[in-house]
Motif scaffolding. Structure first.
Motif, PDB file in Angstrom:
ATOM      1  N   TRP A 332       0.803  -1.232   0.000  1.00 49.76           N
ATOM      2  CA  TRP A 332       0.000   0.000   0.000  1.00 49.76           C
ATOM      3  C   TRP A 332       0.835   1.282   0.000  1.00 49.76           C
ATOM      4  CZ3 TRP A 332      -1.087   3.339   4.486  1.00 49.76           C
ATOM      5  CH2 TRP A 332      -0.167   3.134   5.510  1.00 49.76           C
ATOM      6  N   LYS A 333       2.151   1.138   0.261  1.00 51.60           N
ATOM      7  CA  LYS A 333       2.956   2.333   0.411  1.00 51.60           C
ATOM      8  C   LYS A 333       4.101   2.360  -0.605  1.00 51.60           C
ATOM      9  CE  LYS A 333       3.251   4.159   4.882  1.00 51.60           C
ATOM     10  NZ  LYS A 333       3.946   4.183   6.178  1.00 51.60           N
ATOM     11  N   PRO A 334       3.771   2.477  -1.893  1.00 51.97           N
ATOM     12  CA  PRO A 334       4.847   2.461  -2.889  1.00 51.97           C
ATOM     13  C   PRO A 334       5.793   3.639  -2.699  1.00 51.97           C
ATOM     14  CG  PRO A 334       2.753   3.064  -3.898  1.00 51.97           C
ATOM     15  CD  PRO A 334       2.454   2.697  -2.488  1.00 51.97           C
ATOM     16  N   GLN A 335       7.088   3.374  -2.913  1.00 50.03           N
ATOM     17  CA  GLN A 335       8.097   4.414  -2.729  1.00 50.03           C
ATOM     18  C   GLN A 335       8.625   4.872  -4.086  1.00 50.03           C
ATOM     19  OE1 GLN A 335       8.989   5.528   0.515  1.00 50.03           O
ATOM     20  NE2 GLN A 335       7.237   4.294   1.087  1.00 50.03           N
ATOM     21  N   THR A 336       9.359   5.975  -4.060  1.00 49.39           N
ATOM     22  CA  THR A 336       9.934   6.517  -5.283  1.00 49.39           C
ATOM     23  C   THR A 336      10.757   5.446  -6.012  1.00 49.39           C
ATOM     24  OG1 THR A 336      10.110   8.550  -4.051  1.00 49.39           O
ATOM     25  CG2 THR A 336      11.240   8.494  -6.151  1.00 49.39           C
ATOM     26  N   ASN A 337      10.607   5.377  -7.302  1.00 48.21           N
ATOM     27  CA  ASN A 337      11.333   4.430  -8.181  1.00 48.21           C
ATOM     28  C   ASN A 337      10.867   2.979  -8.078  1.00 48.21           C
ATOM     29  OD1 ASN A 337      12.870   6.609  -8.982  1.00 48.21           O
ATOM     30  ND2 ASN A 337      14.462   6.204  -7.472  1.00 48.21           N
ATOM     31  N   PHE A 338       9.870   2.703  -7.244  1.00 53.33           N
ATOM     32  CA  PHE A 338       9.335   1.343  -7.144  1.00 53.33           C
ATOM     33  C   PHE A 338       7.824   1.406  -7.210  1.00 53.33           C
ATOM     34  CE2 PHE A 338      13.494   0.929  -5.165  1.00 53.33           C
ATOM     35  CZ  PHE A 338      13.963  -0.211  -5.789  1.00 53.33           C
ATOM     36  N   PRO A 339       7.108   0.332  -7.592  1.00 53.57           N
ATOM     37  CA  PRO A 339       7.633  -0.951  -8.051  1.00 53.57           C
ATOM     38  C   PRO A 339       8.238  -0.849  -9.450  1.00 53.57           C
ATOM     39  CG  PRO A 339       5.253  -0.920  -8.241  1.00 53.57           C
ATOM     40  CD  PRO A 339       5.640   0.350  -7.561  1.00 53.57           C
ATOM     41  N   VAL A 340       9.148  -1.774  -9.733  1.00 55.03           N
ATOM     42  CA  VAL A 340       9.687  -1.874 -11.087  1.00 55.03           C
ATOM     43  C   VAL A 340       9.058  -3.111 -11.739  1.00 55.03           C
ATOM     44  CG1 VAL A 340      11.859  -0.726 -10.537  1.00 55.03           C
ATOM     45  CG2 VAL A 340      11.700  -3.199 -10.260  1.00 55.03           C
ATOM     46  N   ALA A 341       9.207  -3.216 -13.056  1.00 58.17           N
ATOM     47  CA  ALA A 341       8.639  -4.366 -13.765  1.00 58.17           C
ATOM     48  C   ALA A 341       9.151  -5.644 -13.120  1.00 58.17           C
ATOM     49  CB  ALA A 341       9.042  -4.319 -15.228  1.00 58.17           C
ATOM     50  N   GLY A 342       8.282  -6.603 -12.906  1.00 62.16           N
ATOM     51  CA  GLY A 342       8.702  -7.877 -12.318  1.00 62.16           C
ATOM     52  C   GLY A 342       8.564  -7.926 -10.807  1.00 62.16           C
ATOM     53  N   ASP A 343       8.335  -6.775 -10.149  1.00 61.22           N
ATOM     54  CA  ASP A 343       8.061  -6.810  -8.705  1.00 61.22           C
ATOM     55  C   ASP A 343       6.730  -7.497  -8.469  1.00 61.22           C
ATOM     56  OD1 ASP A 343      10.269  -5.735  -7.491  1.00 61.22           O
ATOM     57  OD2 ASP A 343       9.584  -3.665  -7.693  1.00 61.22           O
ATOM     58  N   ASP A 344       6.556  -8.162  -7.317  1.00 60.84           N
ATOM     59  CA  ASP A 344       7.569  -8.439  -6.299  1.00 60.84           C
ATOM     60  C   ASP A 344       8.288  -9.749  -6.613  1.00 60.84           C
ATOM     61  OD1 ASP A 344       7.363  -6.255  -4.439  1.00 60.84           O
ATOM     62  OD2 ASP A 344       5.371  -6.986  -3.978  1.00 60.84           O
ATOM     63  N   ARG A 345       9.449  -9.933  -5.998  1.00 61.85           N
ATOM     64  CA  ARG A 345      10.251 -11.100  -6.335  1.00 61.85           C
ATOM     65  C   ARG A 345      10.856 -11.764  -5.094  1.00 61.85           C
ATOM     66  NH1 ARG A 345      12.789  -8.747 -10.791  1.00 61.85           N
ATOM     67  NH2 ARG A 345      11.747  -6.754 -10.633  1.00 61.85           N
ATOM     68  N   ILE A 346      11.236 -13.023  -5.270  1.00 65.71           N
ATOM     69  CA  ILE A 346      11.981 -13.731  -4.234  1.00 65.71           C
ATOM     70  C   ILE A 346      13.385 -13.959  -4.770  1.00 65.71           C
ATOM     71  CG2 ILE A 346      12.209 -15.893  -2.925  1.00 65.71           C
ATOM     72  CD1 ILE A 346       9.157 -16.029  -2.841  1.00 65.71           C
ATOM     73  N   LEU A 347      14.384 -13.606  -3.980  1.00 66.95           N
ATOM     74  CA  LEU A 347      15.783 -13.680  -4.399  1.00 66.95           C
ATOM     75  C   LEU A 347      16.556 -14.592  -3.457  1.00 66.95           C
ATOM     76  CD1 LEU A 347      15.915  -9.832  -4.602  1.00 66.95           C
ATOM     77  CD2 LEU A 347      16.124 -11.262  -6.626  1.00 66.95           C
ATOM     78  N   ARG A 348      17.562 -15.278  -4.017  1.00 68.29           N
ATOM     79  CA  ARG A 348      18.416 -16.130  -3.196  1.00 68.29           C
ATOM     80  C   ARG A 348      19.813 -15.521  -3.118  1.00 68.29           C
ATOM     81  NH1 ARG A 348      17.965 -21.845  -4.770  1.00 68.29           N
ATOM     82  NH2 ARG A 348      18.699 -21.086  -6.765  1.00 68.29           N
ATOM     83  N   LEU A 349      20.332 -15.428  -1.903  1.00 67.91           N
ATOM     84  CA  LEU A 349      21.696 -14.951  -1.683  1.00 67.91           C
ATOM     85  C   LEU A 349      22.532 -16.164  -1.291  1.00 67.91           C
ATOM     86  CD1 LEU A 349      19.979 -12.363  -1.419  1.00 67.91           C
ATOM     87  CD2 LEU A 349      21.413 -11.668   0.479  1.00 67.91           C
ATOM     88  N   SER A 350      23.574 -16.466  -2.067  1.00 63.94           N
ATOM     89  CA  SER A 350      24.391 -17.625  -1.712  1.00 63.94           C
ATOM     90  C   SER A 350      25.867 -17.342  -1.965  1.00 63.94           C
ATOM     91  CB  SER A 350      23.937 -18.844  -2.501  1.00 63.94           C
ATOM     92  OG  SER A 350      23.842 -18.517  -3.865  1.00 63.94           O
TER      93      SER A 350
END
Ligand code: HEC
Length: 475
Positions: A332-350
């Motif tokens: 409900w609270k979009p910020q400047t420069n977001f959302p971008v195409a493809g949001d929202d996403r799940i990312l893996r950090l490894s």
């Protein structure tokens, strides 16, 4: 991403185009990730193939702004008790509730559901996260439902940590006989985790200042709404003495809006040993909070991914030491420069064993020059009203040429004392509370209000320090 000269992490996208993934839990039995989306879907994601299956849609979720399908927990003995637990808001007539549901998982689907507990809800501040403790009891972090009394009232189930059995019953050794209440004095917790030594840790949103990280212990009172953050004001110290309240182990001002807090038990990143991972909404970052040996103090804080993927709301980790984060740019609270195409996403950090060509480094927090109106606006107003002061129609009013901004006295009154009643701005009704900023110095109030009145298309006169002083005295 660079953690140190010796440690680099690769970041891969597992899935995109999600709608506000709110909670996410790795299940060691199925080797898959279960996650909720705010509108009501529960999904299972295979982190090897990136295949996602919606396993259930909760039929009676009421989604509006921050309300919807929220927390998720997995039974610690999933092999024998294949249960998921989730909580969400519902609406019946005019009344809002938070419901806690247990779901039995069978062959990639949900075979049976049972409501375990239903408590009062509100148009905001419904919490809520779920976690199993080392004692195998289920803990539920509930919001104060915008009430002025619930958090300090040990008989209400709002603004609490509740403790229950996996069947939803009251454990016989709960600190208050016959009650779910385990700890109280909370506003709106948005993160809940258990450390390797079994400490229960919450993250919580402050009002206008003082976000908190708390170490939860039975019968402790964490002070809200009489105390915010550290016990630093004389009236807070007095309340703390009389009511034996407990201080947060960390507090942030200006606020960062901490959401997910997660302690990875199988962490392989040497620099992140014995650390909490904190996903932040307003701050749009992943913070790594290193704990001391006793896991009762934060001894170091590192900031990663600042403003890179936007708002981060959910974090989990697997048994190989991979960390998963989920963005929340469609909330409900979009910020400047977001959302971008493809949001929202799940990312893996490894961990990766080579130095990549391009990488991000930890973010160095600059000492804010908190004197200019612009910096003060960024720190205290932008998270709600937006960098551009446009607000969000129906949730947060704009600060562009509104009658409040135009009228000096009205403007100062709102900023100093906040607003709790419903107001109408440019023919749209707003009913969320606006916090009071009377803790700011007269000079700071004058700077902020002047900044707003002379920017964003506003062309009104400056507000003097004297005018702020007078307004304060009149109150
Ligand atoms: C936590 C979110 C939040 C923050 C932070 C916040 N506001 Fe607000 N503000 C609101 C909401 C919500 C309303 C509508 C209140 C209502 O409906 O009663 C509002 C209303 C207002 C209004 C009156 C309506 C209008 O749009 O003219 C003004 C003026 C205002 N805010 C200024 C500020 C200033 C200046 C700051 C920073 C010092 C600030 N606000 C920080 C949420 C916020």
């Amino acid at each position: 991403m660079k953690v140190s000269d010796n440690t680099f992490l690769g970041i891969e996208e597992l899935i995109d185009s999600l709608d506000v993934p709110w909670d996410m839990q790795y299940n060691a039995t199925t080797h898959s990730i279960f996650f909720t989306e705010i509108k009501g879907n529960i999904s299972e994601l295979d982190p090897e193939t990136n295949k996602r299956k919606i396993i259930y849609t909760i039929p009676n979720v009421y989604h509006h702004r921050t309300l919807g399908l929220l927390g998720l927990a997995i039974h610690p003995d999933f092999k024998n008790k294949p249960y998921l637990y989730t909580c969400y808001t519902t609406k019946e007539g005019k009344n809002i509730f938070s419901e806690l549901l247990r779901l039995r998982y069978e062959k990639g689907a949900i075979a049976e559901t049972k409501v375990l507990l239903k408590i009062e809800g509100a148009t905001g501040h419904n919490g809520s996260r779920l976690v199993f403790g080392k004692d195998d009891f289920l803990y539920w972090a509930t919001g104060d439902a915008h009430s002025k009394t619930y958090a300090q009232d040990s008989t209400s189930l709002n603004g609490k940590i509740l403790r229950m059995t996996d069947e939803g019953g009251i454990p016989s050794d709960n600190p208050i006989k016959g009650s779910y209440v385990y700890a109280w004095g909370f506003r709106n917790m948005q993160g809940l985790t258990v450390t390797s030594s079994g400490h229960i840790i919450t993250s919580e949103h402050g009002d206008a200042i003082e976000d908190e990280l708390n170490w939860i212990r039975p019968l402790h009172n964490y002070g809200w709404n009489k105390i915010e953050g550290y016990h630093d004001l004389p009236e807070e110290q007095e309340y703390a003495r009389e009511h034996r309240t407990t201080e947060p182990i960390k507090s942030w001002t200006p606020v960062i809006a901490p959401a997910a807090v997660h302690y990875p038990l199988f962490n392989k990143i040497p620099e992140w040993k014995n650390s909490l991972l904190l996903g932040n909404l307003k701050d749009q970052s992943l913070r790594v909070l290193e704990l001391d040996h006793s896991q009762t103090k934060v001894v170091n804080e590192r900031i990663y991914l600042k403003d890179y993927y936007g708002r981060i709301r959910a974090i989990t980790s697997d048994h190989k030491g991979n960390v998963y984060i989920a963005t929340s740019n469609r909330d409900w609270k979009p910020q400047t420069n977001f959302p971008v195409a493809g949001d929202d996403r799940i990312l893996r950090l490894s961990l990766i064993d080579f130095v990549p060509e391009h990488y991000q480094t930890a973010y160095e927090e600059k000492d804010l020059d908190m004197k200019s109106g612009k910096a003060l606006y960024q720190a205290y107003c932008a998270s709600c009203h937006g960098q551009d002061a446009k607000g969000a129609v129906g949730s947060i009013p704009s600060l562009r040429k509104t009658e409040w901004v135009k009228d000096e006295s009205k403007f100062l009154d709102v900023v100093l004392n906040g607003l709790t009643s419903e107001i109408e701005v440019e023919n749209v009704k707003y009913d969320q509370p606006m916090p009071a900023f009377n803790f700011l110095k007269d000079e700071e109030i004058a700077e902020i209000t002047t900044y707003v009145r002379t920017n964003f298309g506003n062309t009104y006169s400056n507000i003097s320090v004297g005018k702020v002083k007078d307004t304060r005295i009149k109150k």
